[in-house]
Design a protein around this motif. Structure first.
Motif, short mmCIF file in Angstrom:
data_model
loop_
_atom_site.label_atom_id
_atom_site.label_comp_id
_atom_site.label_asym_id
_atom_site.label_seq_id
_atom_site.Cartn_x
_atom_site.Cartn_y
_atom_site.Cartn_z
N PHE A 196 65.89 64.85 -34.18
CA PHE A 196 67.35 64.52 -35.25
C PHE A 196 68.67 65.39 -34.38
O PHE A 196 69.16 64.51 -33.97
N ASN A 197 68.17 66.08 -33.38
CA ASN A 197 69.78 66.02 -32.60
C ASN A 197 69.78 65.08 -31.96
O ASN A 197 71.45 64.83 -31.51
N LEU A 200 72.05 62.49 -33.60
CA LEU A 200 73.69 63.49 -33.43
C LEU A 200 74.49 62.63 -32.58
O LEU A 200 75.58 62.01 -33.05
N THR A 205 74.55 59.30 -38.17
CA THR A 205 75.46 60.20 -39.60
C THR A 205 74.61 61.00 -40.03
O THR A 205 73.29 60.80 -40.21
N GLU A 206 75.18 62.55 -40.61
CA GLU A 206 74.33 63.39 -40.96
C GLU A 206 73.54 62.01 -42.55
O GLU A 206 72.65 62.62 -43.35
N LEU A 209 70.81 59.85 -41.82
CA LEU A 209 69.41 60.77 -41.66
C LEU A 209 69.12 61.47 -42.75
O LEU A 209 67.61 60.95 -42.89
N LYS A 210 69.66 61.64 -43.60
CA LYS A 210 69.04 62.19 -45.33
C LYS A 210 68.58 60.81 -45.41
O LYS A 210 68.23 60.28 -46.44
N GLN A 229 63.20 66.67 -43.62
CA GLN A 229 64.31 67.67 -44.94
C GLN A 229 64.78 69.06 -44.57
O GLN A 229 65.90 69.58 -43.89
N LEU A 232 65.50 68.49 -40.15
CA LEU A 232 66.74 68.53 -40.45
C LEU A 232 68.28 69.45 -40.92
O LEU A 232 69.23 69.97 -40.16
N ARG A 233 67.58 70.17 -41.93
CA ARG A 233 68.71 71.09 -42.58
C ARG A 233 68.85 72.43 -41.14
O ARG A 233 69.65 72.87 -40.67
N LEU A 236 71.11 70.86 -38.87
CA LEU A 236 72.50 70.88 -38.89
C LEU A 236 73.36 73.06 -39.37
O LEU A 236 74.22 72.65 -38.44
N ARG A 239 73.72 73.40 -34.91
CA ARG A 239 74.99 72.62 -34.33
C ARG A 239 76.24 72.82 -34.57
O ARG A 239 76.67 73.25 -35.11
#
Length: 239
Positions: A196-197, A200, A205-206, A209-210, A229, A232-233, A236, A239
């Motif tokens: 996920f990192n 990005l 973009t967020e 990914l969503k 999810q 990812l939360r 985010l 970061r």
């Protein structure tokens, strides 16, 4: 009179709020994954899960939205690094059968371009080290790699050099496929978090990914999507 004016103003206000919500929803849709990227998600996910019946559907859908034969082959080859040779080979065999069936129906699929040669005079390990560092943002090291140096060499030389160094897919596409595969497997949240990192870092973009997670929920499973999810939360938030 005042009541009428107040009612009119309230109506206008509610209309503006409603239109804003619609606009935001439309923006989210259009800023998410496109049809080809969504195809990459399902192809990678079902390959990783070994669900060949649903993979067959996903392969047909991917071709129908414009993924080339070589792009799909590249995804299936890359998958062996994350879910093993058996599932990658089963996915490739399924794809061969899909292409034969489509050919028998008179469907001509776009082959797509071949990979460019890897840089001359540069070893796979050197190339892979450069690619891995650019994706992660810093040189990668750690106790696992010190304990088992061979896995560090294989990751740098083979995964990031020989595979990620091939230019049939860009890094965003490779990360979409990787994240989809990891999110569809159990017990790999550390790796999912890392990718996920990386996603990005390479410009996903967020919202994209969503959108990827939404595809997982609709096509793969709610449990897998909910876990992704949560991961990812956390990413985010850090970061």
């Amino acid at each position: 009179m005042r009541k009428k004016i107040a009612a009119i103003l309230t109506g206008v206000f509610l209309f503006v709020i409603s239109m804003t919500a619609v606009s935001q929803a439309q923006t989210a849709i259009h800023s998410g994954l496109n049809a080809k990227q969504q195809g990459m998600v399902t192809i990678a996910a079902f390959t990783a899960r070994g669900d060949l019946e649903r993979l067959k559907i996903a392969l047909n859908e991917g071709l129908d939205v414009g993924l080339t034969v070589n792009e799909i082959k590249e995804i299936l080859v890359q998958m062996y690094a994350y879910c093993g040779f058996p599932r990658s080979l089963n996915g490739i065999t399924t794809f061969m059968n899909v292409l034969e069936e489509r050919k028998a129906k008179g469907i001509r699929d776009e082959p797509g371009r071949e990979a460019s040669p890897l840089p001359a005079g540069k070893s796979s390990v050197k190339l892979g080290t450069e690619i891995q560092t650019s994706l992660v943002g810093v040189p990668v090291s750690g106790p696992v790699y010190a304990f088992a140096p061979a896995i560090d060499e294989f990751l740098k030389g083979h995964l990031f050099g020989d595979i990620f160094g091939r230019d049939i897919l860009d890094f965003q596409s490779r990360e979409i496929a990787t994240i989809a595969a990891l999110a569809s497997m159990n017990g790999v949240n550390n790796q999912l978090r890392s990718h996920f990192n990386v996603g990005l870092n390479v410009g996903l973009t967020e919202a994209q990914l969503k959108s990827l997670i939404s595809v997982l929920e609709a096509r793969v499973g709610k449990q897998e999507a909910d876990n992704a999810q949560e991961v990812l939360r956390a990413v985010l938030n850090n970061r």
